[in-house]
Design a protein around this motif. Sequence first.
Motif, PDB file in Angstrom:
ATOM      1  N   UNK A 201      25.146  30.844  29.846  1.00 54.82           N
ATOM      2  CA  UNK A 201      26.367  30.264  29.295  1.00 54.82           C
ATOM      3  C   UNK A 201      26.852  31.022  28.074  1.00 54.82           C
ATOM      4  N   UNK A 202      25.920  31.503  27.287  1.00 55.02           N
ATOM      5  CA  UNK A 202      26.321  32.185  26.061  1.00 55.02           C
ATOM      6  C   UNK A 202      27.132  33.426  26.398  1.00 55.02           C
ATOM      7  N   UNK A 203      26.648  34.134  27.409  1.00 55.43           N
ATOM      8  CA  UNK A 203      27.340  35.353  27.779  1.00 55.43           C
ATOM      9  C   UNK A 203      28.746  35.066  28.293  1.00 55.43           C
ATOM     10  N   UNK A 204      28.839  33.986  29.030  1.00 53.58           N
ATOM     11  CA  UNK A 204      30.118  33.669  29.651  1.00 53.58           C
ATOM     12  C   UNK A 204      31.017  32.848  28.750  1.00 53.58           C
ATOM     13  N   UNK A 205      30.540  32.606  27.519  1.00 52.45           N
ATOM     14  CA  UNK A 205      31.270  31.693  26.640  1.00 52.45           C
ATOM     15  C   UNK A 205      32.753  32.023  26.509  1.00 52.45           C
TER      16      UNK A 205
ATOM     17  N   UNK B 236      31.900  47.904  28.786  1.00 52.21           N
ATOM     18  CA  UNK B 236      33.319  47.996  29.145  1.00 52.21           C
ATOM     19  C   UNK B 236      33.961  46.629  29.304  1.00 52.21           C
ATOM     20  N   UNK B 237      33.208  45.688  29.903  1.00 51.99           N
ATOM     21  CA  UNK B 237      33.788  44.363  30.111  1.00 51.99           C
ATOM     22  C   UNK B 237      34.113  43.719  28.780  1.00 51.99           C
ATOM     23  N   UNK B 238      33.194  43.806  27.843  1.00 49.52           N
ATOM     24  CA  UNK B 238      33.462  43.203  26.544  1.00 49.52           C
ATOM     25  C   UNK B 238      34.659  43.860  25.870  1.00 49.52           C
ATOM     26  N   UNK B 239      34.723  45.172  25.979  1.00 43.59           N
ATOM     27  CA  UNK B 239      35.853  45.874  25.370  1.00 43.59           C
ATOM     28  C   UNK B 239      37.159  45.429  26.006  1.00 43.59           C
TER      29      UNK B 239
ATOM     30  N   UNK C 289      37.916  35.455  21.662  1.00 42.71           N
ATOM     31  CA  UNK C 289      37.805  36.808  21.117  1.00 42.71           C
ATOM     32  C   UNK C 289      36.616  36.893  20.168  1.00 42.71           C
ATOM     33  N   UNK C 290      36.507  35.861  19.320  1.00 49.11           N
ATOM     34  CA  UNK C 290      35.394  35.843  18.367  1.00 49.11           C
ATOM     35  C   UNK C 290      34.071  35.846  19.118  1.00 49.11           C
ATOM     36  N   UNK C 291      33.998  35.069  20.162  1.00 47.34           N
ATOM     37  CA  UNK C 291      32.751  35.010  20.927  1.00 47.34           C
ATOM     38  C   UNK C 291      32.441  36.360  21.569  1.00 47.34           C
ATOM     39  N   UNK C 292      33.505  37.002  22.077  1.00 49.10           N
ATOM     40  CA  UNK C 292      33.289  38.312  22.698  1.00 49.10           C
ATOM     41  C   UNK C 292      32.778  39.302  21.662  1.00 49.10           C
ATOM     42  N   UNK C 293      33.382  39.244  20.473  1.00 48.44           N
ATOM     43  CA  UNK C 293      32.943  40.146  19.407  1.00 48.44           C
ATOM     44  C   UNK C 293      31.496  39.853  19.047  1.00 48.44           C
ATOM     45  N   UNK C 294      31.222  38.560  18.923  1.00 47.54           N
ATOM     46  CA  UNK C 294      29.870  38.144  18.556  1.00 47.54           C
ATOM     47  C   UNK C 294      28.874  38.680  19.587  1.00 47.54           C
TER      48      UNK C 294
ATOM     49  N   UNK D   1      28.375  42.307  19.101  1.00 47.98           N
ATOM     50  CA  UNK D   1      27.531  42.633  17.943  1.00 47.98           C
ATOM     51  C   UNK D   1      26.080  42.321  18.245  1.00 47.98           C
ATOM     52  N   UNK D   2      25.890  41.204  18.927  1.00 52.06           N
ATOM     53  CA  UNK D   2      24.532  40.736  19.191  1.00 52.06           C
ATOM     54  C   UNK D   2      23.797  41.719  20.096  1.00 52.06           C
ATOM     55  N   UNK D   3      24.527  42.403  20.867  1.00 45.40           N
ATOM     56  CA  UNK D   3      23.868  43.339  21.766  1.00 45.40           C
ATOM     57  C   UNK D   3      24.437  43.188  23.157  1.00 45.40           C
ATOM     58  N   UNK D   4      24.710  44.304  23.742  1.00 44.30           N
ATOM     59  CA  UNK D   4      25.320  44.255  25.059  1.00 44.30           C
ATOM     60  C   UNK D   4      24.233  44.076  26.111  1.00 44.30           C
TER      61      UNK D   4
END
Lengths: 632, 517, 501, 98
Positions: B12-16, B82-85, B56-61, B64-67
């Motif tokens: 869930x965290x990843x898909x947040x 790439x997906x996060x970007x 957006x904040x979650x994606x950034x987080x 940062x946390x690690x891909x």
Amino acid sequence: MEPAEIIQHSGGAIGAAWLMIALPLVGAAVLLLGGRRTDKFGHLLGVLMAVASFVVAALSFMQLLGFAPGERRRGIELYDFIPGLAKVGLLVDPLSISFCLLITFVGSLIHIYSIGYMAHDPNRRRFFAYLNLFVAAMLLLVLADNYVALFVGWEGVGLASYLLIGFWQHKPSAATAAKKAFIVNRVGDFGLLIGIFTIFATFHTLAFSDVLGNASKASSGTLTAIGLLLLVGACGKSAQLPLQSWLLDAMEGPTPVSALIHAATMVTAGVYLIVRSGPIFEGAGTAQLVVTIVGVATLLAGAIIGTAKDDIKKALAGSTMSQIGYMVLAAGIGPVGYAFAIAHLITHGFFKADMFLGAGSVMHAMNDEVDMRKYGALRKVMPVTFVTFLIGYLAIIGFPLLSGYFTKDGIIETAMEHNAILGWLAVLGAGITGFYMSRLVFMTFFGAKRWEPTAHPHESPAVMTWPLIILSIGAIGLGAFLVLGNRFMTFLAPAVGAPEEMPSFHPVSPTGLATLALVAIGAAFAWFKYGRAEVPAVAPRASFLTTFARRDLYGDALNEALFMRPGQWLTRLAVFFDNRGVDGLVNGLAAGIGGTSGRLRRVQTGFVRSYALSIFLGAAVLAGAWLVVGNL
Amino acid sequence: MNGTIQAPSIEYALLAPLLVVFGAAIVGVLVEAFAPRYLRSAIHLPLTLLSLAGAFALAVWQAIKGVPTKPAAMGAVAVDGPALFIWGTILILAFVSVLLIKDEEHFVGSAAAVPGSAEEEQSLVERAAHTEVYPLLLFAVGGMLLFPAANDLLVAFVALEVMSLPLYLLCGLARRRRLLSQEAAVKYFLLGAFSSAFFLYGTALLYGYAGSVDLAKINQALGTVGGQDTLLYIGAAMLGVGLLFKIGAAPFQAWKPDVYQGSPTPITALMASGTLVAAFGALLRVFWVGLGGLDWDWRPVFYGVAILTMVVGAILAITQTDIKRMLAYSSIAHGGFLLIGVIATGHTPAENTSALSGLLFYLVAYGFTTVGAFAVVTMVRDAGGEAWHLSRWAGLGKRSPLLAGTFAFFLLAFAGIPLTSGFFGKYAVFQAAVANGATPLVIVGVVASAIAAFFYVRVIVLMFFSDPAADGPSVVLPSRGTAAVVGIAALATVVLGVYPQPVLDLAHTAAQSLFVR
Amino acid sequence: MPWLSTLMGVSVLGALGVTLVRNDKLAKQFTLVVSLIVLALTVAMAVQFSPNGDKFQFAETYDWIPQFGVHYGVAVDGIALVLILLSVILVPIVVLASWHDAEAGKRSVRTYFSLLLVLEAMMIGVFAATDVFLFYVFFEAMLIPMYFMIGSYGGAQRSYAAVKFLLYSLFGGLLMLVAVIALYTIAGKGTFMFSDLVGTIQDVTTQKWLFLGFFIAFAIKAPLWPFHTWLPDAAAQAPAGAAVLLVGVLDKVGTYGMLRFCLELFPDAAKFFTPLVITLSVIGIVYGAIVAIGQTDMKRLIAYTSVSHFGFIAMGVFAMTTSAGSGATLYMVNHGFSTGALFLIAGFLIYRRGSQFIADYGGVQKVAPILAGTFLVAGLSSLSLPGLSTFVSEFMVLTGTYQRYVVPAVIATVGVILAAIYILWMYQRTMNGPTAESVKSLPDLNAREKWVVAPLVALLLVFGFYPKPLLDVINPAVKDTLSSVSVTDPKPAVPVAQEGQ
Amino acid sequence: MTTHYLVLSALLFAIGGVGVLVRRNAIVVFMCVELMLNACNLAFVTFARQNGNLDGQLIAFFVMIVAAAEVVIGLAIIVTIFRTRRSASVDDVSLLKY
């Protein structure tokens, strides 16, 4: 005898030789930049600068005479002009100092004369500025110690000539003549420039000392090429065939200009160039031969043109061409001829300037009328002008003991020894000279009055007559002074070399007698035709030959047919090609893309089904392509 | 078959970010259902903006946390670099587009009312508004996020539809020129559905070939399954049709000008930026992860498509007279340039990284500039609404120099003039392409750029060098939202053009982790 | 002190400042002051340049985009220095000359002068760039301010001319972009620094392709025949001041690029293509001159003379002798002054009468002698009259070319004759003859205009007689360039021992 | 054995595709698209059988749901334009072109 080594010099008048150039240059600059503020004293400043320049020249001459003959070539370093190509310096030697004296002396006289001649011109100041500019450039030309600086002077006099021919530029004919002079000169410069390039490519230097001193080491082919190219330059500047056409038109300029630039000095620059580059020509027999041929051809052509002109200045201009032809002929002969060439150049400078100024004086009296058919019987109203002109006339036709007799006949004698054909042609030229000069004098000063009703001729003011008197004195005695005892040849020898055996002067020689006879016949013929007989006020219809001469031997017609017309045609073609061809291609490409776009966008019909079709077909193509690529 | 069903593990965290957007969309629907009419707008706007910002904040987080290096949700969704970007990019672009949408002028009061009818009059009087726009938009954005992250073809298909269906509706909701808007919706819908069918059929064929729709498994199968190459090739081609359609690559570009022109301009902005980004993300993932082993086959095909796309886009654009159509063709041409980046992906990780990061950078740069350009279009209006015809733009530079100047700047960025973001975008993909030996493609690219420059320049000529028409359009005082959009876009275009290094670094880092296989 | 960055910074800040000034007159004065400050700074920098020191001086290098290997790298050698000097000298003159130009079209005066200063910064940058990418950036970005200057402030056909100018140049630039990218990729050094890239491309075929990419861009920019047709349109439509910068400086970027990049980066290809380039140049010299003779529009005529002159410059660059190379570099500077003067004075004339057509004039000399006189001086410099600086450069180019390529040099020398025809004929038609009715009340140059012309004429004269200061700076740089191309001057047939050679 | 089903699926897909190209009525066009989706479903199910896993059958359900959603949207759009234009012909909507 080989030319002497150049010795680096400093100090004295020669060390300050650059002042000769600088003084008139400053004069020109002050008068041009000062504008109308300098109108009041402009002419005086101009004269002052010319005279000052003469003083420096005279002092330098004195100093030069103080050296032993072998040490009379003095080089003065000035500055590094184009690093790697040319350092600029001056070379004061017998040759250049002779020119300097001629230029500054005659120049000063003409400056003085112009005060009177141009008195009523609102732009007199500008006229003096240009004259000063001319003197500076001409002096640079003759004093330069390398070909670049020579070329700078060469073009400088061309510029001055352009400005002065076109001085009355509101007259379209004057403006055209000025432009023509410049352009024809540029054709000559084209040759000169390439000659200079060849010199540089051969020697990697352009200094006279290095080039001329090593000329003998170069192959004769190279020297011939250089010689011929320099000759092209000389032809342009000295109005020799086939670049003669500008000189007659140049008479549009004020008469002092014609006297100074187009008779006494600038037009002789070609002769100077050939004599200065003597070692190059001496190594190239073919080039020398061509030089003599050009000289003879021009001396005849000029003389023939002179016979048919009714415009007093144009007749004199034809004569100038012809006389310079003699000088070129002499210069082409080699060291024997150099001294005669330069001597004739100097005497010609005097008597031709004398006559031009005399003509100017006449025109001044006749409301600027130049047509000799409207002169006549002026000897009584203008006695001083008449007498001085007569002296000049006698000098040029080679009347015994006057200047021309010594210098021109010297050339004819030398030519005769060199090559009999050339010699006889030169004699023939002298005969024609006798005819056309006599014609000129008779039409102007003798016969009946054919004046316009408005003309009230009068003698010119003293400021104009005194230069005439001084010049005529030179016309009388200078020839004898220079030639007798080989005085000039000896003086010049350190600069240009001299023949092993000095020629001796024979007062009575077959050639001389033949020349005199022919001149007498010519003069007599002129007397019968123009002195005794009535001169029609309008030129009569003439034979083919006369028309040929009147039309300047069809030189202009030839130029027009060969260069101007095709040139105009070429220009139009080029402009058309540029607009339609080159630019058309560019615009056509743009239009093509635009047109493609306009047609292609019709594919976007707006119907959803046609879009679907494109997707469907696209899918088919994609799948097909994939199959093809995948199965490769 | 032991009778027990394993509960799927969901990260869930990843898909947040996805969940936030979809959740907000559902809340939006509930708002529509329960909140009173006068409150809806007031609730929707903050909800939408906040959810996008939050995502957006979650994606950034997450970044940062690690891909993560493994796909999430049982291999269905890959949240990789790439997906996060791309998520970040889409979320920002969507956020900016929402600022444009906020201006209610753009949307019809009652879509059901026939144009020109009494109902429409009434809806105007009532100041009715389709506040459904916001939840629809959130659904579309959610689809956009899911599409490039989808790690199996089924998810990709679903995401494609989730992204597209709301957009079909949104296209038809323009307040002015409703006939055009409805036409755009019909065309987009029919053609979109048509192309989805191709995508689906391709999925089916690949499923038949590999026995799975999981991209990684398809890729594994490439080397092992024999004798069914035709299935594979046709399937890949059909997938390509679906994806290239969304990109607007020739010959599937026909819908783009019509739809871009007819749609409400803010929606056009979203489509031209967000959809394009998402579609390129998906294209890369499908072809690079799923069919990576097949690149010798798809690269030449894309080669042709890219050339056709660039040329068609550039050439057709130069005779356009409608600003939005022109921008649509420009978008087609840019799609072609971006395809160069796809082709430039190579065989070594370094080559891939440079191509991929170039592509990502280009997407960011282009996305911002596009949104900005369309935002300007919304501001130039005359009596009939936005002034689309180019002749109406004549002399704009004299009347409102700042706006015209900004627009000219966007156009120069499209043209790829140095010191604008567009230049570095193009440069990045071109460089990657040259490095991978696709120099001829780059030469076609620059020729197309030169042709394309013509129509950008033509607009500048109109705006600055022509005299204004007497009854020319006026520039409305921008709402704060629109002004902000133009400002942000201009700033992004400048900053990315002068100092692109940070974003390049980011793209580089994102690309370095590559796609999770 | 970071001289070059300071120069650019001052210009850019000035450009921003101009837009903030509310008053047009103040804006002009402000621009003038800024451009004079830049000039003063540049002179201060130039004084410290040591001609025989390092090749590149005042170097500043910072990473700009490490990922692409791009640096902000600026420095000057002798060649760049004189061209920067040319640019910063011309800008204040143009500012002064354009005092009322922008008002004529009722367009924003401040924008015009702001663009001018932006352009100045870019002109400095393009010559100073030591990073190939940075050079490219300036090369392309420069087009934009010029595009607006032509398009917004030009004549009747301005938008056609502006678009043609921009697209043509852009097209060339894009081809160069491909070459730039390929250069970077093939060199594989991961950097765009010029000094690191020199000598990296060894394969001759590769060199040829890359050379073409660069060369076509430069040939369009310069412009060489047959890529020249944008120039007459652009120059004729641009306001006189912009035309000066366009022809005087922007076009020099093309020839500068040939000298700096085409020769040094691709020496073998340069040698291979030399016959082609020399042929194009010679065609350009003669063709440009002939077409110039046939023009009826003064500004177009001057533009075509420039086509001819650029032929000389390109020929000098590719003749690859010290004399020709230095001459070509000097030619770039002198041509800026000479054509600058011609355009500006023609501009003054056109401003007075409102027509660019030669046929609308006649006899101006009588009513406006100073205008006519300075026009003549400028014209004479265009036909390379000795005593004016253009002669020195043309002479050097021709001398140097003749050493290696006799026939092209001879044909090129025909240009000397043609130059006399086009200049003097134009002068005759406009200035000489009876004064045309329409110009009877033409005022002569006013004080401002005199201040515009005076420095140009002075520079032409000073460097005409004393070009050493410039050549001392140029010569070592050109020699260095030629040695990196590994060519040596041909030896003389008759060696003459002498000092100073 | 499954080949026949695949051929049928392909045929259905082609019929659907051609239907989109030739039919004018928007509803029919849309139904043709649905036909194409169903052809896909058939393919999925067939392949599921062939490959021996259930994924394909599962996917078919997803597709049906998506198709249903598409219908909702599609009909809404078509009905709107029908009301405006009093025509369901897709050839009538061609204001946007070139």
